[in-house]
Structures are given as structure tokens and as C-alpha cells.
Design a protein around this motif. Structure first.
Motif, PDB file in Angstrom:
ATOM      1  N   HIS A   1     -26.239  17.118 -48.106  1.00  0.00           N
ATOM      2  CA  HIS A   1     -27.460  16.461 -48.346  1.00  0.00           C
ATOM      3  C   HIS A   1     -27.158  15.382 -49.314  1.00  0.00           C
ATOM      4  O   HIS A   1     -27.406  14.099 -49.014  1.00  0.00           O
ATOM      5  CB  HIS A   1     -28.827  17.224 -48.447  1.00  0.00           C
ATOM      6  N   HIS A   2     -26.974  15.756 -50.230  1.00  0.00           N
ATOM      7  CA  HIS A   2     -26.782  14.698 -51.410  1.00  0.00           C
ATOM      8  C   HIS A   2     -25.335  14.163 -51.648  1.00  0.00           C
ATOM      9  O   HIS A   2     -24.790  13.527 -52.506  1.00  0.00           O
ATOM     10  CB  HIS A   2     -27.026  15.181 -52.772  1.00  0.00           C
ATOM     11  N   GLY A   3     -24.645  14.385 -50.694  1.00  0.00           N
ATOM     12  CA  GLY A   3     -23.061  13.770 -50.333  1.00  0.00           C
ATOM     13  C   GLY A   3     -22.124  14.416 -51.482  1.00  0.00           C
ATOM     14  O   GLY A   3     -21.098  13.666 -51.793  1.00  0.00           O
ATOM     15  N   ARG A   4     -22.254  15.546 -51.797  1.00  0.00           N
ATOM     16  CA  ARG A   4     -21.351  16.283 -52.832  1.00  0.00           C
ATOM     17  C   ARG A   4     -20.586  17.027 -52.193  1.00  0.00           C
ATOM     18  O   ARG A   4     -20.788  17.766 -51.204  1.00  0.00           O
ATOM     19  CB  ARG A   4     -22.072  17.308 -53.871  1.00  0.00           C
ATOM     20  N   ARG A   5     -19.206  16.836 -52.328  1.00  0.00           N
ATOM     21  CA  ARG A   5     -18.307  17.354 -51.743  1.00  0.00           C
ATOM     22  C   ARG A   5     -18.006  18.793 -52.259  1.00  0.00           C
ATOM     23  O   ARG A   5     -18.056  19.303 -53.457  1.00  0.00           O
ATOM     24  CB  ARG A   5     -16.904  16.693 -51.749  1.00  0.00           C
ATOM     25  N   VAL A   6     -17.810  19.837 -51.266  1.00  0.00           N
ATOM     26  CA  VAL A   6     -17.693  21.396 -51.608  1.00  0.00           C
ATOM     27  C   VAL A   6     -16.178  21.669 -51.065  1.00  0.00           C
ATOM     28  O   VAL A   6     -16.098  21.790 -49.875  1.00  0.00           O
ATOM     29  CB  VAL A   6     -18.782  22.084 -51.391  1.00  0.00           C
ATOM     30  N   PRO A   7     -15.382  22.193 -51.858  1.00  0.00           N
ATOM     31  CA  PRO A   7     -15.509  22.249 -53.300  1.00  0.00           C
ATOM     32  C   PRO A   7     -14.811  21.277 -54.425  1.00  0.00           C
ATOM     33  O   PRO A   7     -14.789  21.315 -55.369  1.00  0.00           O
ATOM     34  CB  PRO A   7     -14.448  23.509 -53.483  1.00  0.00           C
TER      35      PRO A   7
ATOM     36  N   ALA B   1     -20.913  32.553 -42.367  1.00  0.00           N
ATOM     37  CA  ALA B   1     -21.713  31.526 -41.483  1.00  0.00           C
ATOM     38  C   ALA B   1     -21.963  30.262 -42.346  1.00  0.00           C
ATOM     39  O   ALA B   1     -22.108  29.235 -41.628  1.00  0.00           O
ATOM     40  CB  ALA B   1     -23.026  32.070 -41.044  1.00  0.00           C
ATOM     41  N   SER B   2     -21.643  30.399 -43.548  1.00  0.00           N
ATOM     42  CA  SER B   2     -21.864  28.956 -44.471  1.00  0.00           C
ATOM     43  C   SER B   2     -20.934  28.240 -44.051  1.00  0.00           C
ATOM     44  O   SER B   2     -19.653  28.234 -43.723  1.00  0.00           O
ATOM     45  CB  SER B   2     -21.850  29.356 -45.749  1.00  0.00           C
ATOM     46  N   ARG B   3     -20.902  26.976 -44.352  1.00  0.00           N
ATOM     47  CA  ARG B   3     -20.127  25.620 -44.259  1.00  0.00           C
ATOM     48  C   ARG B   3     -19.914  24.779 -45.605  1.00  0.00           C
ATOM     49  O   ARG B   3     -21.034  24.112 -45.833  1.00  0.00           O
ATOM     50  CB  ARG B   3     -20.474  24.780 -42.981  1.00  0.00           C
ATOM     51  N   PRO B   4     -18.921  24.824 -46.345  1.00  0.00           N
ATOM     52  CA  PRO B   4     -17.665  25.785 -45.490  1.00  0.00           C
ATOM     53  C   PRO B   4     -17.988  27.145 -46.033  1.00  0.00           C
ATOM     54  O   PRO B   4     -18.919  27.588 -46.673  1.00  0.00           O
ATOM     55  CB  PRO B   4     -16.756  25.264 -46.764  1.00  0.00           C
ATOM     56  N   PRO B   5     -17.085  27.952 -45.556  1.00  0.00           N
ATOM     57  CA  PRO B   5     -17.192  29.529 -45.746  1.00  0.00           C
ATOM     58  C   PRO B   5     -17.267  29.701 -47.289  1.00  0.00           C
ATOM     59  O   PRO B   5     -16.553  29.236 -47.970  1.00  0.00           O
ATOM     60  CB  PRO B   5     -15.991  30.238 -44.894  1.00  0.00           C
ATOM     61  N   LEU B   6     -18.184  30.654 -47.593  1.00  0.00           N
ATOM     62  CA  LEU B   6     -18.424  30.901 -48.864  1.00  0.00           C
ATOM     63  C   LEU B   6     -17.581  31.848 -49.819  1.00  0.00           C
ATOM     64  O   LEU B   6     -17.434  32.834 -49.302  1.00  0.00           O
ATOM     65  CB  LEU B   6     -19.801  31.424 -49.091  1.00  0.00           C
TER      66      LEU B   6
ATOM     67  N   ASP C   1     -16.463  18.179 -55.189  1.00  0.00           N
ATOM     68  CA  ASP C   1     -17.358  17.878 -56.583  1.00  0.00           C
ATOM     69  C   ASP C   1     -17.806  19.155 -56.941  1.00  0.00           C
ATOM     70  O   ASP C   1     -17.905  18.985 -58.205  1.00  0.00           O
ATOM     71  CB  ASP C   1     -18.179  16.917 -55.881  1.00  0.00           C
ATOM     72  N   VAL C   2     -18.168  20.012 -56.296  1.00  0.00           N
ATOM     73  CA  VAL C   2     -18.872  21.331 -56.967  1.00  0.00           C
ATOM     74  C   VAL C   2     -18.259  22.467 -56.116  1.00  0.00           C
ATOM     75  O   VAL C   2     -18.370  22.585 -54.911  1.00  0.00           O
ATOM     76  CB  VAL C   2     -20.446  21.223 -56.544  1.00  0.00           C
ATOM     77  N   ALA C   3     -17.816  23.301 -56.887  1.00  0.00           N
ATOM     78  CA  ALA C   3     -17.281  24.780 -56.550  1.00  0.00           C
ATOM     79  C   ALA C   3     -18.414  25.450 -56.463  1.00  0.00           C
ATOM     80  O   ALA C   3     -19.395  25.637 -57.213  1.00  0.00           O
ATOM     81  CB  ALA C   3     -16.124  25.322 -56.913  1.00  0.00           C
ATOM     82  N   VAL C   4     -18.628  26.494 -55.362  1.00  0.00           N
ATOM     83  CA  VAL C   4     -19.830  27.282 -55.407  1.00  0.00           C
ATOM     84  C   VAL C   4     -19.247  28.702 -55.090  1.00  0.00           C
ATOM     85  O   VAL C   4     -18.421  29.167 -54.243  1.00  0.00           O
ATOM     86  CB  VAL C   4     -20.766  26.834 -54.140  1.00  0.00           C
ATOM     87  N   VAL C   5     -19.889  29.739 -55.574  1.00  0.00           N
ATOM     88  CA  VAL C   5     -19.572  31.020 -55.593  1.00  0.00           C
ATOM     89  C   VAL C   5     -20.870  32.050 -55.234  1.00  0.00           C
ATOM     90  O   VAL C   5     -21.937  31.728 -56.129  1.00  0.00           O
ATOM     91  CB  VAL C   5     -18.950  31.733 -56.674  1.00  0.00           C
ATOM     92  N   GLY C   6     -20.844  32.814 -54.512  1.00  0.00           N
ATOM     93  CA  GLY C   6     -21.953  33.658 -54.104  1.00  0.00           C
ATOM     94  C   GLY C   6     -21.931  35.046 -54.443  1.00  0.00           C
ATOM     95  O   GLY C   6     -20.950  35.205 -55.267  1.00  0.00           O
ATOM     96  N   PHE C   7     -22.829  35.984 -54.111  1.00  0.00           N
ATOM     97  CA  PHE C   7     -22.563  37.373 -54.322  1.00  0.00           C
ATOM     98  C   PHE C   7     -23.102  38.055 -53.200  1.00  0.00           C
ATOM     99  O   PHE C   7     -24.492  37.840 -52.609  1.00  0.00           O
ATOM    100  CB  PHE C   7     -23.467  37.784 -55.620  1.00  0.00           C
ATOM    101  N   ASP C   8     -22.574  39.113 -52.583  1.00  0.00           N
ATOM    102  CA  ASP C   8     -22.872  39.913 -51.574  1.00  0.00           C
ATOM    103  C   ASP C   8     -21.572  40.104 -50.521  1.00  0.00           C
ATOM    104  O   ASP C   8     -21.491  41.210 -50.101  1.00  0.00           O
ATOM    105  CB  ASP C   8     -24.199  39.646 -50.833  1.00  0.00           C
ATOM    106  N   ASP C   9     -21.301  39.065 -50.267  1.00  0.00           N
ATOM    107  CA  ASP C   9     -20.119  38.768 -48.808  1.00  0.00           C
ATOM    108  C   ASP C   9     -20.835  39.522 -47.624  1.00  0.00           C
ATOM    109  O   ASP C   9     -20.161  40.451 -47.005  1.00  0.00           O
ATOM    110  CB  ASP C   9     -19.004  39.585 -49.422  1.00  0.00           C
ATOM    111  N   SER C  10     -21.971  38.783 -47.381  1.00  0.00           N
ATOM    112  CA  SER C  10     -22.684  39.309 -46.339  1.00  0.00           C
ATOM    113  C   SER C  10     -22.523  38.127 -45.098  1.00  0.00           C
ATOM    114  O   SER C  10     -21.430  37.248 -45.262  1.00  0.00           O
ATOM    115  CB  SER C  10     -23.955  38.942 -46.590  1.00  0.00           C
ATOM    116  N   SER C  11     -22.657  38.393 -43.766  1.00  0.00           N
ATOM    117  CA  SER C  11     -22.645  37.577 -42.683  1.00  0.00           C
ATOM    118  C   SER C  11     -23.097  35.999 -43.006  1.00  0.00           C
ATOM    119  O   SER C  11     -22.416  35.135 -42.627  1.00  0.00           O
ATOM    120  CB  SER C  11     -23.487  37.818 -41.545  1.00  0.00           C
ATOM    121  N   ALA C  12     -24.028  35.903 -44.026  1.00  0.00           N
ATOM    122  CA  ALA C  12     -24.420  34.545 -44.593  1.00  0.00           C
ATOM    123  C   ALA C  12     -23.088  33.863 -45.156  1.00  0.00           C
ATOM    124  O   ALA C  12     -22.965  32.601 -45.011  1.00  0.00           O
ATOM    125  CB  ALA C  12     -25.479  34.358 -45.467  1.00  0.00           C
ATOM    126  N   ALA C  13     -22.259  34.629 -45.788  1.00  0.00           N
ATOM    127  CA  ALA C  13     -21.221  33.974 -46.427  1.00  0.00           C
ATOM    128  C   ALA C  13     -20.103  33.347 -45.661  1.00  0.00           C
ATOM    129  O   ALA C  13     -19.678  32.133 -45.584  1.00  0.00           O
ATOM    130  CB  ALA C  13     -20.451  35.031 -47.443  1.00  0.00           C
TER     131      ALA C  13
END
Length: 334
Positions: A263-269, A285-290, A271-283
Motif C-alpha cells: 500500500h505504501h509503495g515499498r518493494r519487497v524485498p 499464500a502471501s505475495r510475494p511468498p514469505l 526496499d524491505v525484506a520480510v521474514v515470518g515465523f511458522d511456515d504456515s499456509s499464510a506464508a
């Protein structure tokens, strides 16, 4: 059955009950006799002899909330974590002819019903997923001397068996990965800080970042929900607009954070790299994949069921804990 198969009653009993030390040819003979005669074991009669119900309670416990229709139930079914727990428990129990009974215990009345249900012998024991640090149900199960195993270390030390993952190790994997990707302005979105897992993930991440020479890591607390991840990411961008890497304490919150970054126009990865925790179906399903830390929930749930069945068979067995190791799963968000 024994006459139809031409074997002893003891052999029929071993085959029907899944005992493995029976010759495969004899097993097949007994199974054919079962099919031909339409035999079905009488669970009520069996339970009188074995004092086992062939069922365990799978309990999701926590604090109820006000507003909406069954808000606690809705939260449980919306979170892929709970489905993974159920899948792991069922996967272990089904081949053994044991069935889980799903129960919710989000209120004082519901917790009392769970304890009464177990005391009345309707299930052989309980595997418990507690979602709130002040949940009294683990202590109630201990006080009632009921066989039980907990998913995750209890917030208050109790003589109850549990399984958990090495949260601090997982958080360190996330920190090492972000630093290796060249991120220098790193922040984190933590889970509820009254939950031991959230505390461990936050302290593990901060300690690892400090070891890399980054003594300060901005943090915003979330609630392990998609919406709380959105709110936390908005606050991070407002307070730290130069952030170039974020460790998020679960995948649902990370999914919300990714939505805000888009929404704020930040490119992933970029501009901003993102790391989650769980490795669930949400990972996935995310865009980009998490990119995420794999939390082996299904294996942990299966182990939890195994530990419970051992305790049912041997009530005097000492309480124990089993800690699983996490791993890094790299996808397109970092």
C-alpha cells in the motif's frame, strides 16, 4: 471370529487391536474373516475391560472475548496454526484407533465443563493448546491429576509435559538471514509479550542482532493476527520510515505487514525484506511468498499425542518436555 479364521481368540484380538507381532498371512486371514462376517468391535464392552475410551480431548483454551458470534471460535478456525495441530494429532491417533474430541475452553464455565468431562471418563486424557498466558486450565488439569500434554511451555512453571520449538534459535536464524541480505535498519513485529513464545522470539532476535553489531531493534507488539500485523507495520513505517528489514513473529502478521508495505509503495524485498515465523499456509499464500522460520507444528502435535498415550498407559511416568529445532525456509520476500 476365531472359528471363521481358524485361529485362536488371542490371535484375533491381536490383529483387531493392531498388535504388530502377528504373521502377515495370519493377519490377512483374520481381516478376511472380519470382512466376511461383518464383525465390528463393541467399544462399550472393550472399555469395560481395558478402562480406555479410545478417545482423547483436543482442547483449545484461552481467554474469551466480547462481541460477535463465537469470536474465540472464529479466531481459532481462521488461524492455520490450529488446523496444523489438529492434523498432527489425528495423523498419530488414527492408525491406533483413537479419536480426538475437539473442545473449546475460553470461559470459566467451559473450563469447568472440560474438567468434568475428563473426570467422568469420557476421554482418556487431553492434549491442550493454550492461547493465553493467564489461562488457568493447565493448572486445573494438574490439580485434578488428569493425563495431559501441553503444546508450548506453560507461562507459569507446572508439572505438566509439553512440546515446544526452540524459539530463540528460530529468531536467530531470521536475524542472521536479514544481516546476510545486507539489511542494516532492521525492526521486528513481536507477538503478544505476555506469551512465552513471543518473549523468546523477541529476545532471541535482539540478542542475535546485537551479536551482529546492531544494539537497538525497534519493536511493535502485535496480536498474532493479520489485522494486528497491518497495524504494527503502519506504526513501524511512521516511526522508522527507513526500515529495510522486518522480522515478524508469525506468518499471519507478516501477511498483514506485506499488504501495508504494498500500500505504501515499498518493494519487497527490494526496499524491505520480510521474514515470518511458522511456515504456515499464510506464508505460501502471501505475495510475494514469505521467507519464514519453519515451526514443525504437525510433528510437534504428533509427538504431543504420543506422549499423552504413554502417560495414559503409565500414569506414574515422570513429566517431560520435547523441544524441536526450527529451520529457515527462504522464499521471495527476502
Amino acid at each position: 471370529m476365531a472359528r471363521a479364521a481358524g485361529v485362536s481368540r488371542a490371535t484375533v484380538s491381536r490383529v483387531i487391536n493392531g498388535v504388530r507381532n502377528v504373521d502377515p498371512a495370519i493377519q490377512e486371514t483374520v481381516r478376511r474373516a472380519v470382512a466376511d462376517t461383518g464383525y465390528v468391535p463393541n467399544r462399550a464392552a472393550r472399555s469395560l475391560v481395558t478402562r480406555r475410551t479410545g478417545a482423547i480431548a483436543l482442547i483449545v483454551s484461552g481467554a474469551g472475548t466480547d462481541g460477535g458470534e463465537n469470536p474465540f471460535h472464529n479466531q481459532v478456525f481462521a488461524d492455520p496454526f490450529f488446523g496444523r495441530v489438529a492434523g498432527g494429532v489425528v495423523g498419530f491417533l488414527r492408525p491406533r484407533g483413537v479419536h480426538p474430541i475437539l473442545m473449546f475452553a475460553e470461559t470459566r464455565e467451559a473450563r469447568a465443563q472440560v474438567i468434568a468431562f475428563l473426570r467422568q471418563g469420557n476421554a482418556d486424557g487431553a492434549v491442550l493448546v493454550s492461547t493465553h498466558s493467564e489461562d488457568p486450565l493447565p493448572a486445573m488439569l494438574v490439580e485434578a491429576s488428569l493425563p495431559a500434554v501441553l503444546f508450548a511451555r506453560p507461562a507459569t512453571p507446572l508439572p505438566i509435559s509439553y512440546v515446544d520449538v526452540a524459539h530463540r534459535t528460530g529468531a536467530k536464524l531470521a536475524a542472521d538471514h536479514l544481516v546476510a541480505r545486507g539489511r542494516r535498519r532492521v525492526a521486528t513485529i513481536a507477538g503478544p509479550l505476555d506469551v512465552p513464545a513471543s518473549q523468546d522470539r523477541l529476545s532471541g532476535f535482539r540478542d542475535a542482532m546485537a551479536a551482529h553489531g546492531f544494539p537497538y531493534v525497534p519493536c511493535v507488539e502485535g496480536g498474532f493476527t493479520h489485522q494486528s500485523g497491518e497495524i504494527a507495520m503502519e506504526r513501524l513505517l511512521a516511526d522508522h520510515p527507513g526500515v529495510d528489514g522486518v522480522f515478524v513473529a508469525n506468518d499471519l502478521m507478516a501477511q498483514g505487514a506485506l499488504q501495508v508495505l504494498r500500500h505504501h509503495g515499498r518493494r519487497v524485498p527490494g526496499d524491505v525484506a520480510v521474514v515470518g515465523f511458522d511456515d504456515s499456509s499464510a506464508a505460501t499464500a502471501s505475495r510475494p511468498p514469505l521467507t519464514t522460520i519453519r515451526h514443525p507444528v504437525e510433528d510437534m502435535a504428533g509427538e504431543m499425542a504420543r506422549m499423552l498415550m504413554e502417560r495414559v498407559d503409565d500414569p506414574g511416568r515422570p513429566v517431560t518436555s520435547v523441544i524441536f529445532e526450527p529451520s529457515l525456509v527462504v522464499r521471495d520476500s527476502s
